[in-house]
Design an enzyme around this catalytic site. Structure first.
Site, PDB file in Angstrom:
ATOM      1  NE  ARG A  97      -8.165  13.654  -2.799  1.00 53.43           N
ATOM      2  CZ  ARG A  97      -7.748  12.650  -2.022  1.00 53.43           C
ATOM      3  NH1 ARG A  97      -8.637  11.870  -1.429  1.00 53.43           N
ATOM      4  NH2 ARG A  97      -6.472  12.432  -1.834  1.00 53.43           N
ATOM      5  CG  ASP A 139      -1.577   1.225   1.574  1.00 55.09           C
ATOM      6  OD1 ASP A 139      -2.231   1.763   0.669  1.00 55.09           O
ATOM      7  OD2 ASP A 139      -1.457   1.706   2.715  1.00 55.09           O
ATOM      8  CG  ASP A 146      -1.644   7.961   1.563  1.00 56.38           C
ATOM      9  OD1 ASP A 146      -0.560   8.391   1.151  1.00 56.38           O
ATOM     10  OD2 ASP A 146      -2.710   8.585   1.441  1.00 56.38           O
TER      11      ASP A 146
END
Length: 246
Positions: free
Chosen positions: A134, A12, A14
Site C-alpha cells: 500500500r 461507494d 473510490d
C-alpha cells in the site's frame, strides 16, 4: 425519476465519488452538499475512517448523514459514532495468523515490476491485502493496476485463498486498484444496511463502480433492499443523480 417517499443515497468512495485514492474535487463536494438539501446521503467504503477522511475531508461526518468505513463495521450517524465491530474477536487469533502467514508466503513468491511496503493492513473489520504494497506511489499504483488487468494477479491470489481457506467462513473481495479485502462471511458492504433499514426509508439508492461478481460493491448492489446503480467515475455518479433527483 426518483421513487416517491423518504430516500437515502449511499455512495461507494473510490471510483464513485473520487478517483481511486484521490481527494474529492470541490465540484463534486459542492454537488453532494446541494443534493443533501433534497435527500439524505451516506458513504460506505472498505477503507478505514482515516482514509475516508483523507479523501472526503476531516469534516466527513458533518457533511454526510451516514459514514460507514470498513463496510459499516465502523458506523457514524448524524456526526456520532454508532458502533465499532472487530475481526479478531469474531475469527480468533489462530485463523488470523494462518491467513496472514499464508498471504505473506504467497506474496513472497510473486514477481512484480515493483514491490513496496505494507502488504497487509489490519483493520477493525477486515484484512486488506496488497501484492505491490500500500505504500506504493500513485504512478506505481497505476502501473500495477494496468498489469493486474492483463494478468489477473489479484484474481488468481483470491482464487488460491478461496481454495486454501474453504469452509472457514471467509469472504475475499477485490476492490480499488491494488488490493483485496478479507473478512467474515456477511461482513461485506451489506453490513451497513443494518444501520439504516429501520430509519424509515422507502428507497435506498446505492452507487458503486465495482458491481460485477467478485467486486466489493456486488453484494450491496444486488441486495433487494437497495436500488443499485453501476457507475464508471465520479462524473457518471453525478450525471445519474442529476437525472434521478433534478
Amino acid at each position: 425519476m426518483a421513487a416517491p417517499g423518504p430516500a437515502l443515497c449511499l455512495f461507494d468512495v473510490d471510483g464513485t465519488l473520487t478517483a481511486p485514492r484521490q481527494k474529492i474535487t470541490k465540484e463534486m463536494d459542492d454537488f453532494l452538499q446541494k443534493l443533501r438539501q433534497k435527500i439524505k446521503i451516506g458513504v460506505v467504503g472498505g477503507s478505514d475512517f482515516e482514509k475516508v477522511q483523507e479523501q472526503l475531508g476531516n469534516d466527513v461526518v458533518e457533511k454526510y448523514d451516514y459514514v460507514f468505513p470498513e463496510n459499516g463495521l465502523v458506523a457514524y450517524k448524524d456526526g456520532k459514532l454508532l458502533c465499532r465491530q472487530n475481526i479478531q474477536s469474531h475469527l480468533g487469533e489462530a485463523l488470523i495468523q494462518d491467513l496472514i502467514n499464508y498471504c505473506l508466503s504467497y506474496i513472497a513468491k510473486i514477481k512484480l515490476p515493483k514491490k513496496r511496503g505494507t502488504f497487509i493492513e489490519f483493520r477493525n473489520g477486515m484484512l486488506n491485502v496488497s501484492p505491490i504494497g500500500r505504500s506504493c506511489s500513485q504512478e506505481e499504483r497505476i502501473e500495477f493496476y494496468e498489469l493486474d488487468k492483463k494478468e489477473n494477479i489479484r484474481q488468481k491470489f483470491v482464487a488460491d485463498l478461496r481454495k486454501e481457506f474453504a469452509g472457514k467462513g471467509l469472504t475475499f473481495s477485490i476492490g480499488g486498484q491494488i488490493s483485496f479485502d478479507v473478512f467474515p462471511d456477511g461482513w461485506d458492504k451489506r453490513y451497513c444496511l443494518r444501520h439504516v433499514e429501520n430509519d424509515g426509508y422507502k428507497t435506498i439508492y446505492f452507487f458503486g463502480d465495482k458491481t460485477m461478481p467478485g467486486g466489493n460493491d456486488h453484494e450491496i448492489f444486488t441486495d433487494p433492499r437497495t436500488m443499485g446503480y453501476s457507475v464508471t467515475a465520479p462524473e457518471d455518479t453525478r450525471r445519474i443523480c442529476e437525472l434521478l433527483f433534478s
